[in-house]
Write an enzyme that holds these catalytic residues in place. Structure first.
Site, PDB file in Angstrom:
ATOM      1  N   GLU A  58       6.992   5.285  -1.124  1.00 17.15           N
ATOM      2  CA  GLU A  58       6.866   4.646   0.193  1.00 17.15           C
ATOM      3  C   GLU A  58       6.559   3.161   0.072  1.00 17.15           C
ATOM      4  O   GLU A  58       7.107   2.343   0.819  1.00 17.15           O
ATOM      5  CB  GLU A  58       5.742   5.299   1.008  1.00 17.15           C
ATOM      6  CG  GLU A  58       5.937   6.781   1.262  1.00 17.15           C
ATOM      7  CD  GLU A  58       5.210   7.657   0.259  1.00 17.15           C
ATOM      8  OE1 GLU A  58       4.683   8.707   0.679  1.00 17.15           O
ATOM      9  OE2 GLU A  58       5.173   7.312  -0.940  1.00 17.15           O
ATOM     10  N   CYS A  89      -0.402   5.012   1.205  1.00 17.25           N
ATOM     11  CA  CYS A  89       0.908   4.760   1.799  1.00 17.25           C
ATOM     12  C   CYS A  89       0.836   4.787   3.328  1.00 17.25           C
ATOM     13  O   CYS A  89       1.465   3.968   3.998  1.00 17.25           O
ATOM     14  CB  CYS A  89       1.930   5.760   1.285  1.00 17.25           C
ATOM     15  SG  CYS A  89       2.259   5.555  -0.487  1.00 17.25           S
TER      16      CYS A  89
END
Length: 149
Positions: A58, A89
């Site tokens: 991510e 993330c």
């Protein structure tokens, strides 16, 4: 008219990234970021390759998408990621103001849901897309790692 570019279509692209991570000996998590049915970023975990604990799929995708767009906000973008984002993330996704996150399988221990991490109030959050496939790949990876050690 049927739109071929649905959540499953883009999750399959994220799964391809996860397979690439698997082949490199990385934890097999893949991600793509989409705007207007166009993939603008694709990535997979690179923590071992880069020797960097922040090199999650991510995080790599956020950076690539921001570079593509020429700005730090990912408004009108959707992240497709094979496993539910972790707290780190999710925090970065909060600050990016991404419009939508679609994940595959849950991370019952380290995922943002279990850790009660806040997402941006305007971010739509949906899970379970290709969850079985994502979960099986991750389990296979860790079984193989344990058997090698």
């Amino acid at each position: 008219m049927i739109n071929p570019y649905d959540d499953t279509y883009f999750m399959k692209r994220a799964m391809q990234e996860a397979e690439m991570a698997y082949d490199k000996g990385e934890v097999p998590i893949g991600a793509v970021i989409v705007i207007n049915n166009q993939i603008i970023a694709r990535s997979h975990n690179l923590t071992e390759t880069l020797n960097d604990v922040t090199a999650h799929a991510e995080m790599q995708a956020i950076t690539a998408a921001a570079n593509y767009l020429g700005g730090k906000y990912l408004i009108d973008c959707t992240l497709y990621v094979t496993i539910e984002p972790c707290q780190m993330c999710a925090g970065a996704l909060f600050w990016s103001q991404i419009s939508k996150i679609v994940y595959g399988a849950r991370d019952e221990q380290r995922g943002c849901i279990a850790l009660n991490t806040k997402l941006h109030p305007k971010t739509e959050f949906r899970g379970g897309v290709m969850a079985d496939e994502a979960s099986k790949l991750l389990k296979r990876f860790f079984i193989e790692k344990r058997n090698l050690n």
